[in-house]
Design a protein around this motif. Structure first.
Motif, PDB file in Angstrom:
ATOM      1  N   THR A  36     -89.765 -44.403  33.768  1.00  0.00           N
ATOM      2  CA  THR A  36     -90.857 -43.450  33.929  1.00  0.00           C
ATOM      3  C   THR A  36     -91.910 -43.627  32.848  1.00  0.00           C
ATOM      4  O   THR A  36     -93.110 -43.677  33.130  1.00  0.00           O
ATOM      5  N   GLU A  37     -91.471 -43.742  31.599  1.00  0.00           N
ATOM      6  CA  GLU A  37     -92.435 -43.845  30.507  1.00  0.00           C
ATOM      7  C   GLU A  37     -92.941 -45.274  30.316  1.00  0.00           C
ATOM      8  O   GLU A  37     -93.912 -45.489  29.587  1.00  0.00           O
ATOM      9  N   GLY A  38     -92.334 -46.230  30.983  1.00  0.00           N
ATOM     10  CA  GLY A  38     -92.744 -47.630  30.848  1.00  0.00           C
ATOM     11  C   GLY A  38     -93.498 -48.129  32.057  1.00  0.00           C
ATOM     12  O   GLY A  38     -94.694 -47.857  32.236  1.00  0.00           O
ATOM     13  N   ALA A  39     -92.814 -48.868  32.911  1.00  0.00           N
ATOM     14  CA  ALA A  39     -93.465 -49.489  34.071  1.00  0.00           C
ATOM     15  C   ALA A  39     -94.101 -48.465  34.985  1.00  0.00           C
ATOM     16  O   ALA A  39     -95.191 -48.692  35.534  1.00  0.00           O
ATOM     17  N   GLY A  40     -93.440 -47.316  35.169  1.00  0.00           N
ATOM     18  CA  GLY A  40     -93.996 -46.292  36.048  1.00  0.00           C
ATOM     19  C   GLY A  40     -95.318 -45.761  35.538  1.00  0.00           C
ATOM     20  O   GLY A  40     -96.298 -45.656  36.284  1.00  0.00           O
ATOM     21  N   ARG A  41     -95.354 -45.433  34.261  1.00  0.00           N
ATOM     22  CA  ARG A  41     -96.600 -44.909  33.681  1.00  0.00           C
ATOM     23  C   ARG A  41     -97.708 -45.958  33.696  1.00  0.00           C
ATOM     24  O   ARG A  41     -98.873 -45.639  33.956  1.00  0.00           O
TER      25      ARG A  41
END
Length: 676
Positions: free
Chosen positions: A390-395
């Motif tokens: 969530t905080e990496g690739a998703g964001r």
């Protein structure tokens, strides 16, 4: 049989926020497509497709028999799908694509569920002619006896492979097989490898293609997950010829996360040092340690804290921050919870499970299988994966699509306002040049600027890498000479290559920071110039008009620094290496040559497999950004037959009194709120 599939939903909490924001952005793109012209609608649909196709790649690494495949089976609610017994074991990089459609395969079934790709001829020849990476190291080190032994092993493997595959062996290289179904027997045929005696005792189809299978892709529908995930199960990094070590490193280059699967009895023991070399080059938030087989501990509640302390000490030794996620669990307990039976657990495992449950009062009162599921560690693993995705690739994807959507909305708004009179051409004079001509010049300028910048970044990195190599070679050679002066030619001396990796990693990270900062400035400059052209074309008639600069590409972690070097090997090679040399000068000269060759192999690998790709991506991002705005400016200022219908429709909308501008304004406010 899996009776408790709903347990998989335990990891969705961490993904819920991401899934909700993706859904909100998708709805916004739908609203944009509904009020804009056909071209804008098509581009909005393409952005929405990028959200729908999102699937974070999570790579599982670990030593042979650490339990990677068993854990992957639990995460996919497919016990026994991947071979997880002691023998035979998984020998092939296997991708489990969850809730993802397979690419269209003209030669395969309409709905592909399994696809197996074989090594091509060059890759196979690299193994059978030179002994793969291990043969390369032996040859570079001058270990001719070991090289000959490797080649004998390779020849035996080649003959065994030909015996299994017969006359079709040569034809299979470079090909692939696709199926409309997937089951354990099919998977074993392509990915199993164990001792030859074990293979003879099992089904004749087991391991039939394993020697030449490069990768396996399995497509699974698991509605219990709210998102798409791509799980990559890799072979142990200690494979015989190091060919699959290279494939594992290649898998990590495109991964969002690395889950390191360890055995509770040997967590980060000396046998895992190759793993530590690999993961120490990843970002801390990219690493999750899953300590498997706690069911084999006598008293998990007490021993887990001791093991955790030992792991953290080892991480510190390798300069890996202590905030790396460490999850303890048991794939066997996870399987028991999913199937709703303890039949597959030994009596010792069941006793450990019951004792651990008593020591966890926070689980008191829960359903039996929910308790077992929590003790298995799988929910904790899914939560850690969800938070980091969530905080990496998703964001990153969310911000990239949001910026593109905002630009697209402003382009549509500008196009609509330009038609406010009669849909004719909008003429603006830029010191004797048209808006279209200025945009063409601007695109050419920034294409040249980004090319120069990329070349500078590459040259700076290569210079720092070469300086690191030279400095390390000098220090190693000086240390060798000092050893010889003190101890003479007796004994064996080695120089740890960790220092070289540290220097090269520092150079690479400096490159990554410079690329992000300098590209961001260049992209922002380009966006402001494009915005100025729009302002002139629209005579400043669109309030709060702003063009968002594109995001620079993400620089992947330098995982190639973790590959095994000749300097890492502890074997009889070095004793023989010393025995073949006489005199200080020969020692120093030959050793310096070996170190320089090994160090340069890392530099070359990083340049060819990562740096070149990142820099090309940097140029492509800016090129596409400018191309889209060139086309929009052209459509506004030089309407032709191709967009006359769009102009007519836009004019009708304006004349009808429909407040399309208000709709665009609402969309922009929603997009800005997402960035807050």
């Amino acid at each position: 049989m899996v009776r408790n599939r709903d347990l998989l939903r335990s990891g969705n909490v961490a993904f819920s926020g991401l899934a909700g924001t993706f859904a909100e952005l998708s709805d916004t793109l739908d609203r944009l497509a509904a009020v804009a012209d056909e071209r804008t609608g098509s581009r909005a649909a393409a952005l929405k497709a990028r959200l729908q196709e999102f699937s974070a790649k999570i790579t599982f690494v670990g030593q042979v028999k650490a339990g990677k495949s068993a854990l992957a089976n639990v995460l996919t609610a497919s016990p026994a799908l991947l071979p997880s017994d002691v023998n035979p074991w998984t020998s092939v990089v296997t991708t489990l694509a969850i809730n993802t459609k397979a690419p269209v395969d003209a030669e395969g079934p309409a709905n592909t569920k399994a696809r197996f790709t074989f090594f091509n001829r060059d890759e196979w020849d690299n193994l059978v002619v030179g002994g793969g990476r291990l043969g390369e190291l032996a040859e570079r080190s001058g270990a001719q006896d070991e090289l000959a032994d490797i080649q004998r092993q390779v020849e035996a493997m080649r003959e065994a492979t030909k015996a299994r595959l017969g006359k079709h062996f040569e034809l299979l290289l470079g090909q692939h097989h696709a199926y409309g179904y997937v089951d354990p027997e099919l998977v074993e045929r392509y990915v199993c490898l164990g001792d030859e005696a074990d293979l003879r005792e099992t089904n004749a189809k087991t391991g039939r293609f394993a020697d030449i299978t490069k990768s396996a892709e399995l497509y699974l529908d698991i509605p219990e997950y709210d998102v798409s995930l791509t799980l990559c199960d890799t072979p142990g990094v200690n494979d015989t010829f190091m060919m699959r070590e290279q494939i594992t490193l290649r898998s990590l280059r495109g991964s969002e996360l690395c889950v390191v699967v360890l055995s509770a009895h040997q967590a980060l023991s000396t046998v895992d040092m190759a793993l530590m070399r690999i993961i120490s080059n990843l970002e801390n938030r990219q690493i999750i340690l899953f300590v498997n087989r706690v069911d084999e501990l006598q008293n998990p509640a007490e021993q887990i804290d001791e093991i955790r302390t030992g792991i953290q000490a080892t991480l510190k030794k390798f300069n890996i921050a202590s905030d790396v996620a460490i999850v303890f669990g048991s794939a066997k307990w996870g399987e028991a919870a999913l199937t709703g039976t303890r039949d597959g657990l030994s009596s010792d495992s069941q006793r450990a499970l019951d004792a651990y449950a008593v020591a966890r009062p926070d689980l008191a009162g829960r359903d039996e299988w929910e308790t077992v599921w929590n003790l298995s560690g799988v929910p904790g693993l899914l939560t850690a994966i969800g938070e980091r995705v969530t905080e990496g690739a998703g964001r990153r994807l969310l911000e990239r699509v949001r910026r593109n959507a905002r630009n697209l909305t402003n382009e549509a708004r500008a196009t609509l306002m330009a038609r406010r009179s009669d849909g004719g051409a909008v003429t603006v004079d830029f010191a004797g040049h048209s808006a279209t001509s200025v945009m063409t010049q601007l695109a050419a300028k920034y294409e040249a600027d980004v090319a120069v910048l990329c070349q500078q970044l590459r040259d700076d990195l290569m210079q720092r890498m070469e300086t690191s190599e030279s400095g390390f070679v000098k220090r190693a050679t000086d240390s060798l000479i000092e050893h010889l002066e003190r101890h003479g030619e007796s004994g064996t001396w080695q120089y740890d290559p960790t220092g070289l990796r540290v220097l090269q990693r520092a150079a690479y990270l400096s490159f990554a920071r410079a690329l992000s900062a300098r590209l961001s400035k260049l992209y922002e400059d380009a966006a402001r110039h494009v915005e100025a052209i729009y302002a002139a074309v629209l005579s400043g008639g669109v309030a709060d008009f702003r063009i968002e600069a594109p995001q620079p590409p993400r620089v992947p972690a330098p995982v190639g620094l973790g590959k095994t070097l000749a300097l890492d090997l502890q074997s009889t090679w070095w004793r023989r290496w010393w025995q073949k040399r006489r005199g200080y000068e020969a020692y120093a000269k030959d050793y310096a040559h070996l170190i320089r060759a090994e160090a340069h192999s890392i530099t070359k690998d990083l340049e060819e497999t990562q740096v070149a790709s990142v820099l090309e991506n940097a140029r492509a991002i800016l090129r596409e950004f400018l191309r889209e705005h060139q086309e929009t400016i052209r459509r506004i200022t030089q309407p032709d037959a191709a967009n006359a219908e769009d102009a007519r429709k836009a004019l009708e909308v304006l004349q009808s009194g429909t407040d399309t501008s208000a709709a665009f304004g609402e969309i922009l406010r929603g997009l800005d709120d997402m960035a807050a």
